[in-house]
Enzyme design. Structure first.
Site, PDB file in Angstrom:
ATOM      1  CB  ALA A  21      -0.944  -0.011   1.203  1.00  0.00           C
ATOM      2  CB  SER A  24       6.736   2.853   5.135  1.00  0.00           C
ATOM      3  OG  SER A  24       6.059   2.227   6.192  1.00  0.00           O
ATOM      4  CB  VAL A  28      13.751   3.007  -0.830  1.00  0.00           C
ATOM      5  CG1 VAL A  28      13.851   3.077  -2.335  1.00  0.00           C
ATOM      6  CG2 VAL A  28      14.572   4.119  -0.175  1.00  0.00           C
ATOM      7  CG  ASN A 112       9.910  -2.490  13.317  1.00  0.00           C
ATOM      8  OD1 ASN A 112       9.737  -2.971  12.206  1.00  0.00           O
ATOM      9  ND2 ASN A 112      10.945  -1.730  13.603  1.00  0.00           N
ATOM     10  CD  GLU A 176       9.320   3.063  14.148  1.00  0.00           C
ATOM     11  OE1 GLU A 176       9.250   2.114  13.351  1.00  0.00           O
ATOM     12  OE2 GLU A 176       8.397   3.906  14.277  1.00  0.00           O
ATOM     13  NE  ARG A 216       9.782   4.576   9.862  1.00  0.00           N
ATOM     14  CZ  ARG A 216       9.213   3.480   9.384  1.00  0.00           C
ATOM     15  NH1 ARG A 216       8.718   2.568  10.207  1.00  0.00           N
ATOM     16  NH2 ARG A 216       9.146   3.266   8.083  1.00  0.00           N
ATOM     17  CG  HIS A 252      13.533   0.662  11.457  1.00  0.00           C
ATOM     18  ND1 HIS A 252      12.631  -0.141  10.799  1.00  0.00           N
ATOM     19  CD2 HIS A 252      12.806   1.482  12.240  1.00  0.00           C
ATOM     20  CE1 HIS A 252      11.396   0.184  11.177  1.00  0.00           C
ATOM     21  NE2 HIS A 252      11.470   1.161  12.039  1.00  0.00           N
ATOM     22  CG  ASP A 254      16.466  -3.472  11.576  1.00  0.00           C
ATOM     23  OD1 ASP A 254      16.157  -2.629  10.716  1.00  0.00           O
ATOM     24  OD2 ASP A 254      15.640  -4.279  12.060  1.00  0.00           O
ATOM     25  CB  CYS A 370      12.403  -6.573   9.154  1.00  0.00           C
ATOM     26  SG  CYS A 370      13.384  -5.257   8.484  1.00  0.00           S
TER      27      CYS A 370
HETATM   28  O1  SUG Z   1       7.737   0.025   9.090  1.00  0.00           O
HETATM   29  N1  SUG Z   1       7.075  -1.479   5.999  1.00  0.00           N
HETATM   30  C1  SUG Z   1       7.681  -1.549   7.299  1.00  0.00           C
HETATM   31  C2  SUG Z   1       8.986  -2.286   7.229  1.00  0.00           C
HETATM   32  C3  SUG Z   1       9.568  -2.541   8.591  1.00  0.00           C
HETATM   33  C4  SUG Z   1      10.973  -3.063   8.524  1.00  0.00           C
HETATM   34  N2  SUG Z   1      11.445  -3.351   9.803  1.00  0.00           N
HETATM   35  C5  SUG Z   1      12.716  -3.218  10.217  1.00  0.00           C
HETATM   36  N3  SUG Z   1      13.605  -2.557   9.517  1.00  0.00           N
HETATM   37  N4  SUG Z   1      13.030  -3.701  11.350  1.00  0.00           N
HETATM   38  C6  SUG Z   1       7.883  -0.146   7.879  1.00  0.00           C
HETATM   39  O2  SUG Z   1       8.211   0.760   7.098  1.00  0.00           O
HETATM   40  C7  SUG Z   1       5.261  -0.990   4.446  1.00  0.00           C
HETATM   41  C8  SUG Z   1       3.790  -1.327   4.315  1.00  0.00           C
HETATM   42  C9  SUG Z   1       3.208  -0.900   3.006  1.00  0.00           C
HETATM   43  O3  SUG Z   1       3.718   0.039   2.399  1.00  0.00           O
HETATM   44  O4  SUG Z   1       2.199  -1.518   2.573  1.00  0.00           O
HETATM   45  C10 SUG Z   1       5.789  -1.112   5.850  1.00  0.00           C
HETATM   46  O5  SUG Z   1       5.068  -0.874   6.792  1.00  0.00           O
END
Ligand code: SUG
Length: 446
Positions: A21, A24, A28, A112, A176, A216, A252, A254, A370
């Site tokens: 969707a 975020s 990227v 997270n 986070e 964040r 993040h 990580d 993640c």
């Molecule tokens: O929070 N993506 C998550 C990815 C989280 C990655 N986690 C770590 N790096 N630990 C975020 O950005 C995208 C959902 C969307 O676009 O449909 C999303 O929420």
């Protein structure tokens, strides 16, 4: 006195509404795959295959269930009324973007979910959990109440486990979770150094901050968690992420660094004050010497690190060193693939690299690291938790069969308003709580 302990990894089981969707900003992959058609079944099976491979190697592997999505209670809190199907129908017609947000399967990224401090580090010698408020993104900010409920259902014994509510859900205390928290130690059962990485200090207008993308995590949130968990000052290090890294898509820590034991694997652009951070870790770490594995921009440009998710790998103890469990994309980016070959050839702490296919998750910016929450547990703590969530051959078979029975193999944005999808999800999740033996944890079950 130190006790024997292991690192258990709790992976988020990908939920049946996994979709793209573009929610975020600053991530990227999430933005570049916006509105692509997803395959929830493949996503969940890829996640389960990763868990199974690691469990087969002898790592303690747990499963955290997906959240209920689309989340009807959130839509009701926003003023939609009527039966559940009516609420869904109105949201789908009037605010499709909000419906997409409350339908995200984002709870799969359990790095997270919470920050966890092992009992060897805390003043009351219990394992402490604080669910992350994830206040930076609406679709993620609705996760923490259920995450907290799940963690309590799994880690129930208050003699061993302490649960805190999420921090106040505002940007000043944006948190986070473990994605911005790394623990360095001699052995898992020894007192370690907890490294908290933040994007910005919230109560200081003069502090350096990213210009394009949001930071964040705040310093104040990280400090609050250290206080809540009863960590000694001498065992914490707070480090600011390099704002330029955030602006390059490192949303993040990580995505640019991972630590395990005495080893910190990171890119030269990870920290604003690299030398100070390393010196602080060194001066606090006992029983071992810090082994930094620093990747220079000359070897891997930050853009390649973000595209491949090189640092979003799991760094795991292996019989003769450490294993780096990398996403498949690392072999598709030439500089990174070359770097990995050189890394295992040299005489360093990282001795093996293995590739894991988690492409469905990667397209939303979620790599192997993640997808997992690390919980260091002594032998007694491990026995005390709800064992129904620990992956065995039998549980793997049952979950695979469950996914194949309930998950769709394609999902578009239009499908999110389908009342049949809501019914399918609830039926599936109701069955899942029975399989995992976690009791009633979903709103629709309460
Ligand atoms: O929070 N993506 C998550 C990815 C989280 C990655 N986690 C770590 N790096 N630990 C975020 O950005 C995208 C959902 C969307 O676009 O449909 C999303 O929420």
């Amino acid at each position: 006195m130190s006790q024997h302990a292991v690192e258990a990894n709790f992976d988020g089981l990908v939920g049946p509404t996994h979709n793209y969707a573009g929610l975020s900003w600053g991530n990227v992959a999430s933005k570049s795959n916006v509105h692509a058609v997803s395959n929830p079944r493949e996503a969940a099976l890829q996640g389960l295959a990763k868990m199974k491979r690691l469990a087969d190697r002898g790592y303690v592997q747990g499963v955290l269930p997906p959240h209920e999505r689309p989340h009807i209670p959130t839509l009701r809190s926003l003023g939609f009324t009527g039966s559940d199907a009516e609420v869904l129908g109105k949201a789908s017609r009037e605010v499709p973007a909000v419906l997409a947000a409350v339908s995200s399967a984002s709870a799969m990224w359990t790095a997270n979910a919470a920050t966890v401090s092992p009992s060897a580090d805390t003043s009351d010698h219990r394992v402490h959990f604080t669910p992350a408020n994830l206040s930076a993104k609406f679709h993620r900010s609705i996760e923490h109440p259920v995450t907290g409920r799940m963690l309590k259902a799994i880690f129930t014994d208050e003699g061993y486990f302490a649960h805190h509510p999420a921090l106040p859900s505002v940007s000043h205390f944006g948190d986070e979770g473990a994605a911005n928290h790394t623990r360095l130690c001699a052995g898992y059962g020894d007192a370690g150094v907890e490294l908290f990485v933040y994007g910005q200090a919230a109560f200081n207008d003069q502090a350096p901050a990213p210009r394009t993308y949001p930071a964040r995590q705040t310093l104040e949130a990280s400090q609050a968690i250290a206080r809540l968990h009863g960590l000694k000052d001498g065992h914490c290090v707070f480090a600011q992420q390099n704002p330029d890294a955030i602006d390059a898509g490192v949303f993040h820590n990580d995505v640019i660094a991972v630590g395990n034991g005495n080893t910190l694997f990171y890119h030269e652009m990870a920290f604003l004050e690299e030398d100070r951070v390393l010196a602080d870790i060194r001066s606090r770490l006992t029983g071992t010497d810090l082994q930094p594995v620093r990747v220079s921009s000359a070897d891997v440009l930050i853009g390649d690190a973000v595209a491949s998710y090189l640092f979003n790998s799991q760094l795991l103890n292996a019989p003769d060193g450490m294993l780096l469990a990398v996403p498949g994309e690392c072999r598709e980016v030439a500089s990174v693939s070359r770097y990995l070959d050189a890394l295992v050839a040299e005489d360093g702490p990282i001795t093996a690299v293995e590739v894991f296919d988690v492409k469905q998750s990667m397209r939303n910016g979620g790599g192997p690291a993640c997808l997992r929450l690390r919980v260091v547990l002594t032998d007694d703590e491990l026995q005390a938790l709800n064992r129904g969530v620990i992956l065995t051959d039998d549980l793997y078979e049952r979950l695979t069969t469950w996914v194949k029975a309930h998950y769709r193999d394609q999902l578009s944005q239009e499908d999110l308003g389908d009342p049949m999808l809501l019914d399918e999800v609830r039926k599936a999740l109701d069955e899942l709580t029975g399989i995992l033996g976690v009791g009633s944890i979903y709103d629709f079950q309460l």
